[in-house]
Design a protein around this motif. Structure first.
Motif, PDB file in Angstrom:
ATOM      1  N   SER A 181       0.895  -0.995  -0.129  1.00 48.37           N
ATOM      2  CA  SER A 181      -0.005   0.012   0.044  1.00 48.37           C
ATOM      3  C   SER A 181       0.810   1.106   0.032  1.00 48.37           C
ATOM      4  CB  SER A 181      -1.030  -0.069   1.354  1.00 48.37           C
ATOM      5  OG  SER A 181      -1.626  -1.076   1.264  1.00 48.37           O
ATOM      6  N   VAL A 182       1.886   1.266   0.693  1.00 45.23           N
ATOM      7  CA  VAL A 182       2.960   2.352   0.751  1.00 45.23           C
ATOM      8  C   VAL A 182       3.464   2.444  -0.728  1.00 45.23           C
ATOM      9  CG1 VAL A 182       5.035   3.160   1.685  1.00 45.23           C
ATOM     10  CG2 VAL A 182       3.349   1.989   3.302  1.00 45.23           C
ATOM     11  N   GLU A 183       3.817   1.369  -1.209  1.00 49.01           N
ATOM     12  CA  GLU A 183       4.534   1.550  -2.474  1.00 49.01           C
ATOM     13  C   GLU A 183       3.472   1.954  -3.666  1.00 49.01           C
ATOM     14  OE1 GLU A 183       7.801   0.827  -3.978  1.00 49.01           O
ATOM     15  OE2 GLU A 183       7.768   1.390  -1.669  1.00 49.01           O
ATOM     16  N   GLU A 184       2.110   1.689  -3.680  1.00 48.91           N
ATOM     17  CA  GLU A 184       1.048   2.077  -4.564  1.00 48.91           C
ATOM     18  C   GLU A 184       1.042   3.660  -4.232  1.00 48.91           C
ATOM     19  OE1 GLU A 184      -2.436   0.306  -3.422  1.00 48.91           O
ATOM     20  OE2 GLU A 184      -1.499  -1.866  -3.784  1.00 48.91           O
ATOM     21  N   THR A 185       0.901   4.180  -2.837  1.00 45.74           N
ATOM     22  CA  THR A 185       1.036   5.766  -2.720  1.00 45.74           C
ATOM     23  C   THR A 185       2.403   6.367  -3.288  1.00 45.74           C
ATOM     24  OG1 THR A 185      -0.376   5.108  -0.775  1.00 45.74           O
ATOM     25  CG2 THR A 185       0.259   7.294  -1.166  1.00 45.74           C
ATOM     26  N   GLY A 210       6.461   6.763   5.547  1.00 42.85           N
ATOM     27  CA  GLY A 210       6.303   6.041   4.130  1.00 42.85           C
ATOM     28  C   GLY A 210       5.079   6.847   3.918  1.00 42.85           C
ATOM     29  N   TYR A 211       3.925   6.126   4.111  1.00 47.56           N
ATOM     30  CA  TYR A 211       2.516   6.468   3.423  1.00 47.56           C
ATOM     31  C   TYR A 211       2.085   7.906   3.464  1.00 47.56           C
ATOM     32  CZ  TYR A 211      -2.338   5.576   2.645  1.00 47.56           C
ATOM     33  OH  TYR A 211      -3.716   5.490   1.977  1.00 47.56           O
ATOM     34  N   LEU A 212       2.228   8.414   5.059  1.00 47.40           N
ATOM     35  CA  LEU A 212       1.836   9.944   5.041  1.00 47.40           C
ATOM     36  C   LEU A 212       2.797  10.774   4.538  1.00 47.40           C
ATOM     37  CD1 LEU A 212       0.823   9.708   8.815  1.00 47.40           C
ATOM     38  CD2 LEU A 212      -0.762   9.497   6.976  1.00 47.40           C
ATOM     39  N   LYS A 213       4.141  10.501   4.120  1.00 47.36           N
ATOM     40  CA  LYS A 213       4.989  11.253   3.570  1.00 47.36           C
ATOM     41  C   LYS A 213       4.586  11.349   2.117  1.00 47.36           C
ATOM     42  CE  LYS A 213       8.987   9.765   2.137  1.00 47.36           C
ATOM     43  NZ  LYS A 213      10.373   9.177   2.064  1.00 47.36           N
TER      44      LYS A 213
END
Length: 401
Positions: free
Chosen positions: A154-158, A204-207
């Motif tokens: 999910s982090v990589e998708e974002t 990761g995600y929020l960044k």
């Protein structure tokens, strides 16, 4: 011995009769939910005040306006851009000594209007270095596999969504669209150590959500949204439960914890989901009022990315659309998300066409997985590295009968 259809038919008839009785009860609960939505602004304010003071065992939705408000879509821009990503993975096979995993990201860019264009691609990434296989903090570490690998995907998708948005020309209003929720529930449900949450969520995600947010200027519009098909969420219904709770304030644990399901005063809404309510409230193309989620992970970590949501009635379903706060609080970006997602659903026969195409680019089939594992073993063997497998793995590849 063949199936006894006479005995089976009697059981099916009994099941149908039971379902019919439950359906009548469900209709009573649904009507109670619809009646709960029909309140005056003053009554809604009292409900919100009660929600602030109450201790519930379920998530509540905080409406940003009258909860039964409806909004038609605004006109489409003459030209615009849709960006979408989706992903899949091949998990670590603990029966193989060659430990590795693969994340495959499907990326889609669709531009509409005066100069239409499209770009679709599949980007696989193999992870096998020791530092890729764990998330660590000093001597402590957690293996990246299973649930944690899904979160990393999910982090990589974002990340890819942010890269695409950054690389795109600023002249078109843009919607960056993700599949599924913006809330990384799994990080909470599995109670991962704080350093794992920090690595994947905060750094990761929020960044990457922040990178998309920072692309917005007075001359550039980039909205971010996620699309949830056939949602089963009950956040809005849970808030309505407080209307039927006789206690001031509500305290689920101390007041009703010992009562069985069906005996609590708020069980008049049992079995009703948000989508059932908005199926009756919305007309095709309309969206609901805007709501804020009350998840504890949002309050602790998300900040200005706190997740809001609305329900959208497409030609095929009631969908839940989630937005970070900076999209939800901008009237222009909020309207852009509504009109563009609705049009994407029309083009995709009920589901956003960009997400369908991203999925097709990302999907890893069973045959792909077998070929991948075979390639790993063949290349290890060619390099004179012994790709030893466990006895269980070998037994799966051997026909015994």
């Amino acid at each position: 011995m063949s199936l006894n259809l006479d005995k089976t038919a009697l059981q099916i008839q009994s099941m149908v009769s039971d379902l019919k009785g439950r359906d009548l009860e469900h209709q009573k609960h649904l009507e109670a939910g619809l009646n709960g939505m029909k309140r005056t602004p003053a009554e809604y304010q009292r409900l919100l005040d009660k929600a602030e003071r109450s201790k519930t065992t379920f998530l509540l939705a905080h409406p940003e306006e009258i909860p039964d408000a409806t909004h038609p879509p605004t006109a489409l821009p003459q030209s615009y851009r849709i960006l979408a990503t989706d992903g899949s993975q091949i998990d670590v096979d603990r029966h193989q000594l060659s430990r590795c995993y693969l994340i495959n990201i499907g990326r889609v860019r669709l531009e509409y209007g005066q100069s239409p264009s499209a770009a679709l691609e599949s980007l696989p990434a193999l992870y096998a270095r020791p530092e890729d296989m764990v998330i660590s903090c000093g001597s402590k570490e957690v293996a990246v596999e299973g649930t944690l690998l899904g979160i990393k995907r999910s982090v990589e998708e974002t990340r890819h969504l942010a890269e695409m948005a950054d690389a795109a020309s600023p002249n078109l209003p843009t919607l960056a669209l993700a599949d599924g929720t913006l809330i990384l529930w799994s990080l909470l449900s599995k109670e991962f150590p704080e350093y794992v949450v920090e690595d994947l969520l905060v750094n990761g995600y929020l960044k990457y959500l922040g990178k998309i947010q920072n692309l917005n200027t007075k001359d550039r519009q980039v909205a971010l949204a996620s699309y949830i098909s056939y949602p089963g969420s009950t956040d809005v219904v849970n808030t309505l439960r407080l209307l039927y709770c006789p206690y001031e304030p509500a305290d689920c644990t101390s007041r009703c914890d010992q009562l069985p399901n069906g005996k609590r005063p708020c069980d008049i809404l049992s079995g009703v989901t948000d989508s059932m309510l908005f199926e009756r409230i919305l007309k095709p193309g309309e969206r609901s009022a805007l709501f804020a989620s009350s998840s504890s992970i949002l309050e602790k970590y998300y900040g200005e990315h706190r997740v809001y949501f609305y329900y959208l009635k497409t030609s095929e379903e009631i969908a839940r659309v989630e937005l970070p706060g900076w999209t939800a609080r901008s009237g222009e970006l909020l309207s852009l998300s509504h009109s563009l997602i609705l049009e994407q659903c029309r083009l995709g026969h009920g589901y956003p066409v960009s997400l369908s195409e991203a999925h097709e680019q990302a999907v890893v089939s069973g045959q792909d997985r077998r070929i991948f594992n075979q390639l790993v073993e063949e290349m290890l063997t060619a390099s004179k590295i012994n790709p030893s497998s466990s006895a269980k793995s070998l037994s799966k590849k051997t026909r015994w009968v």
